[in-house]
Design a protein around this motif. Structure first.
Motif, PDB file in Angstrom:
ATOM      1  N   PRO A  43       0.841  -1.239  -0.071  1.00 24.25           N
ATOM      2  CA  PRO A  43       0.085   0.098   0.033  1.00 24.25           C
ATOM      3  C   PRO A  43       0.746   1.322  -0.209  1.00 24.25           C
ATOM      4  N   VAL A  44       0.371   2.254  -0.568  1.00 19.78           N
ATOM      5  CA  VAL A  44       0.934   3.543  -0.584  1.00 19.78           C
ATOM      6  C   VAL A  44      -0.146   4.753  -0.062  1.00 19.78           C
ATOM      7  N   SER A  45       0.290   5.793   0.456  1.00 23.43           N
ATOM      8  CA  SER A  45      -0.481   6.876   0.709  1.00 23.43           C
ATOM      9  C   SER A  45      -0.383   8.004  -0.373  1.00 23.43           C
ATOM     10  N   ARG A  46       0.757   7.918  -1.193  1.00 19.54           N
ATOM     11  CA  ARG A  46       0.757   8.881  -2.317  1.00 19.54           C
ATOM     12  C   ARG A  46       0.834   8.413  -3.464  1.00 19.54           C
ATOM     13  N   VAL A  47       0.364   8.806  -4.679  1.00 19.88           N
ATOM     14  CA  VAL A  47       0.582   8.446  -5.923  1.00 19.88           C
ATOM     15  C   VAL A  47       1.255   9.411  -6.748  1.00 19.88           C
ATOM     16  N   ASP A  48       1.843  10.505  -6.261  1.00 16.96           N
ATOM     17  CA  ASP A  48       2.371  11.594  -6.797  1.00 16.96           C
ATOM     18  C   ASP A  48       4.240  11.562  -6.648  1.00 16.96           C
ATOM     19  N   VAL A  49       4.566  10.225  -6.049  1.00 15.92           N
ATOM     20  CA  VAL A  49       5.846  10.242  -5.667  1.00 15.92           C
ATOM     21  C   VAL A  49       6.158   8.804  -5.971  1.00 15.92           C
ATOM     22  N   ASP A  50       7.413   8.383  -6.048  1.00 16.69           N
ATOM     23  CA  ASP A  50       8.078   6.984  -6.281  1.00 16.69           C
ATOM     24  C   ASP A  50       7.464   5.972  -5.414  1.00 16.69           C
ATOM     25  N   GLY A  51       6.947   4.778  -5.800  1.00 22.18           N
ATOM     26  CA  GLY A  51       6.390   3.854  -4.737  1.00 22.18           C
ATOM     27  C   GLY A  51       7.577   3.089  -4.245  1.00 22.18           C
ATOM     28  N   PRO A  52       7.308   1.946  -3.541  1.00 21.54           N
ATOM     29  CA  PRO A  52       8.245   1.291  -2.445  1.00 21.54           C
ATOM     30  C   PRO A  52       9.210   0.553  -3.005  1.00 21.54           C
ATOM     31  N   TYR A  53       9.218   0.192  -4.599  1.00 19.78           N
ATOM     32  CA  TYR A  53      10.071  -0.668  -5.300  1.00 19.78           C
ATOM     33  C   TYR A  53      11.111   0.042  -5.848  1.00 19.78           C
TER      34      TYR A  53
END
Length: 279
Positions: A43-53
């Motif tokens: 899960p992520v809280s933001r879609v305007d920054v890089d994700g966890p991978y």
């Protein structure tokens, strides 16, 4: 007068006394996608920054070894089976011109394929064939690590035209069209699944075609014009929209529906001129 005629008159009179909302037929609600194969993406809280991978790029991929695959470095970790996204660059552009965009999408857990676009979209269909083959090949790095039931296609400018050309492929779950309305207004005829149109306020070439395509679309469609975005900048300015859409449509994050289909949706307020229909 017969009893049948009397009954019909009584029935009609009764219907006319009913509230209008009772007589109205509500349009069907498009269901959210089914849960993904395997474990969900982190899960992520933001879609305007890089994700966890962290991401890895293979620059000699695909059926002709001329495409790029941008993917999470640790494919399949923690039981995740990765959705697939096929990207089409604009005319005279190559995957390298969109490296930041492709890395951002892959960092959220998607396997992204790109090569130079054609108007026919043939390279997208060939890419789908190749990725499905890789997923079924026990000697491939992608073996059983791709969710081939969750495939999206999208592109910028000419890449959007290529996406329209390929949009009737039954293997696609969704399509994304960035600053690239169809030239003749017939592109939407190929749409079979939910689509997103992302266009720019300052793009005098593509945005009028985007508006016509939205009018002509009969499938569920979401359409935004980003304030102050040019033909070139729309791909970057719309990157958060793309990531959010893919996490909803391909990753099965049903809570993201309200980011798009809601009176107070995230991409409907200041900075966006947004419409949607057929949901």
């Amino acid at each position: 007068m017969s009893l049948i005629h009397i009954s019909r008159k009584v029935l009609l009179a009764g219907l006319l006394l009913l509230p209008l909302q009772v007589l109205a037929v509500n349009p069907p609600t498009v269901p959210d996608p089914d849960p993904p194969v395997g474990n969900p993406l982190p899960p992520v809280s933001r879609v305007d920054v890089d994700g966890p991978y962290a991401t890895t790029i293979d620059t000699r991929a695909g059926p002709s070894r001329s495409g790029w695959v941008v993917r999470p470095s640790n494919l399949g970790a923690n039981g995740v089976v990765h959705p697939v996204f096929i990207w089409g660059p604009g005319a005279a552009s190559r995957p390298s011109d969109y490296e930041d965009h492709l890395r951002r999408i892959a960092s959220h857990g998607f396997v992204v394929y790109s090569e130079v676009s054609s108007n026919s979209g043939s390279e997208m269909g060939a890419a789908l064939d190749w990725l499905i083959e890789q997923n079924n090949n026990s000697r491939s790095d992608y073996y059983q690590k791709l969710d081939t039931s969750r495939i999206g296609a999208g592109g910028h400018s000419r890449g959007s035209v290529a996406t329209f050309a390929n949009a009737s492929d039954p293997r696609l779950t969704t399509t994304i069209h960035v600053a690239g309305g169809s030239f003749d207004g017939r592109g939407p005829n190929n749409l079979r699944k939910p689509a997103a149109f992302i266009c720019g306020e300052d793009d005098r070439t593509a945005t009028p075609n985007c508006r016509r395509d939205y009018t002509n679309t009969r499938t569920p469609v979401w359409f935004t014009v980003i304030d102050d975005a040019s033909h070139t900048s729309t791909a970057r300015d719309g990157l958060a929209v793309i990531v959010g859409w893919l996490r909803w449509q391909l990753a099965g994050e049903t809570e993201r529906r309200t980011m798009f289909i809601d009176p107070s949706c995230d991409f409907c307020g200041r900075g966006y001129e947004t419409q949607y229909k057929n949901w």
